[in-house]
Enzyme design. Structure first.
Site, short mmCIF file in Angstrom:
data_model
loop_
_atom_site.label_atom_id
_atom_site.label_comp_id
_atom_site.label_asym_id
_atom_site.label_seq_id
_atom_site.Cartn_x
_atom_site.Cartn_y
_atom_site.Cartn_z
N HIS A 49 46.33 -3.85 29.25
CA HIS A 49 45.66 -3.49 28.01
C HIS A 49 46.61 -3.65 26.82
O HIS A 49 47.62 -2.96 26.71
CB HIS A 49 45.18 -2.04 28.11
N HIS A 73 44.92 -5.14 16.98
CA HIS A 73 43.77 -4.35 17.46
C HIS A 73 43.02 -3.68 16.32
O HIS A 73 41.82 -3.87 16.15
CB HIS A 73 44.23 -3.28 18.46
#
Length: 310
Positions: A41, A91
């Site tokens: 991740h 992100h």
């Protein structure tokens, strides 16, 4: 610890991973006997003490290199667009958490973004600054070549641009692109731009019990072009067996996130898996889940090796 297991772990720690090629990783995802696939991740940003590796900034080139060193199969990463049209790896919609700067990615030029320094691990005001800089998609695609599959989580309405960048880089056989599908969505893997790259669909449900997810899986797998896999949304543990039964019937590889508290409520996430890997990762694998996304990459790679040699 039993001696054979100790020998296995010492051997695992003492050697550099014989890292599979991206093409082999995609083949394993498609293969029902392909084993567990470890998805990192935002890259391998946590420290890896068994490998004597310190933390790296999330979504950074250093996080990609660390994934290769640890033996992760896929690096999940996030793509946004700068003010002047460059595709960059970030992100959040703002740079505040992960850099020494401030402002929205969409309001900053590439030059302004490149002037910023990335913060260690998941960032935050207290996280140390590093020498790492925000990467462009082109840069990360080049760095990943022959090393690791990139899962591109596209954060803006730029799917066409992202897929075009992938194809210009000749990377369409070493990336995964994903998006969401509801019960009324057409089979997305068969339509542009998703038909041009390995594609993963994420079902979305308005039902708290996610009871329509099995139907979404079936509908998405019934198109002329099938998704590479299905990434499950947040859903209750009671619904997971229903999803897995439908997925098995449709030959759909299933991806589950154990991030944070875990996306299967009632099972636990990365914190629980660190303490009891059999109780989280092993339980998911026993139910047929083969793709697991985690922040605890070193621990999951180690668990996969131990499980394989039991």
């Amino acid at each position: 610890m039993q001696r054979p297991l100790m020998v296995l772990i010492l051997a695992w720690l003492g050697c550099s991973p014989a890292h599979a090629s991206p093409a082999d990783t995609l083949r394993r995802i498609r293969d029902p006997q392909g084993g567990l696939i470890v998805i990192a991740h935002r890259g391998c940003h946590e420290a890896a003490p068994l490998h004597h590796l310190s933390a790296t900034p999330e979504n950074s080139p250093a996080a990609l290199r660390q994934c290769v060193a640890l033996g992760a199969d896929v690096m999940e990463t996030d793509v946004r667009r700068s003010r002047d049209g460059h595709l960059v790896i970030m992100h959040d919609d703002r740079v505040d958490r992960t850099t020494d700067g401030s402002g929205k990615v969409a309001d900053l030029s590439l030059a302004q973004l490149k002037a910023l320094r990335l913060r260690q691990d998941e960032g935050g005001a207290a996280a140390p600054l590093t020498d790492q800089r925000i990467a462009t998609l082109d840069e990360l695609l080049a760095l990943a070549k022959e090393r690791i599959v990139l899962n591109l989580d596209v954060k803006d309405a730029i799917y066409g641009e992202v897929v075009d960048a992938v194809r210009r880089a000749g990377a369409q056989d070493r990336v995964i692109v994903k998006t969401f599908a509801g019960i009324a969505s057409v089979p997305l893997a068969a339509i542009p731009p998703y038909d041009r790259v390995p594609f993963v669909v994420i079902p979305i449900s308005a039902d708290p019990a996610a009871v329509d997810v099995p139907q979404i899986v079936e509908r998405q797998m019934n198109g002329n072009v099938k998704p590479l896999a299905v990434e499950l949304p947040l859903l209750p543990l009671a619904t997971l067996p229903l999803v897995m039964d439908r997925a098995k019937a449709m030959a759909a590889p299933i991806w589950v996130n154990t991030l944070f508290k875990g996306f299967v409520t009632g099972m636990g996430g990365d914190p629980e898996a660190r303490r009891d890997p059999d109780g989280v990762w092993g339980r998911l694998a026993d139910m047929g889940v083969r793709l697991i996304q985690t922040d605890a990459v070193e621990a999951l790679v180690r668990y996969r090796a131990e499980r394989h040699h039991r």
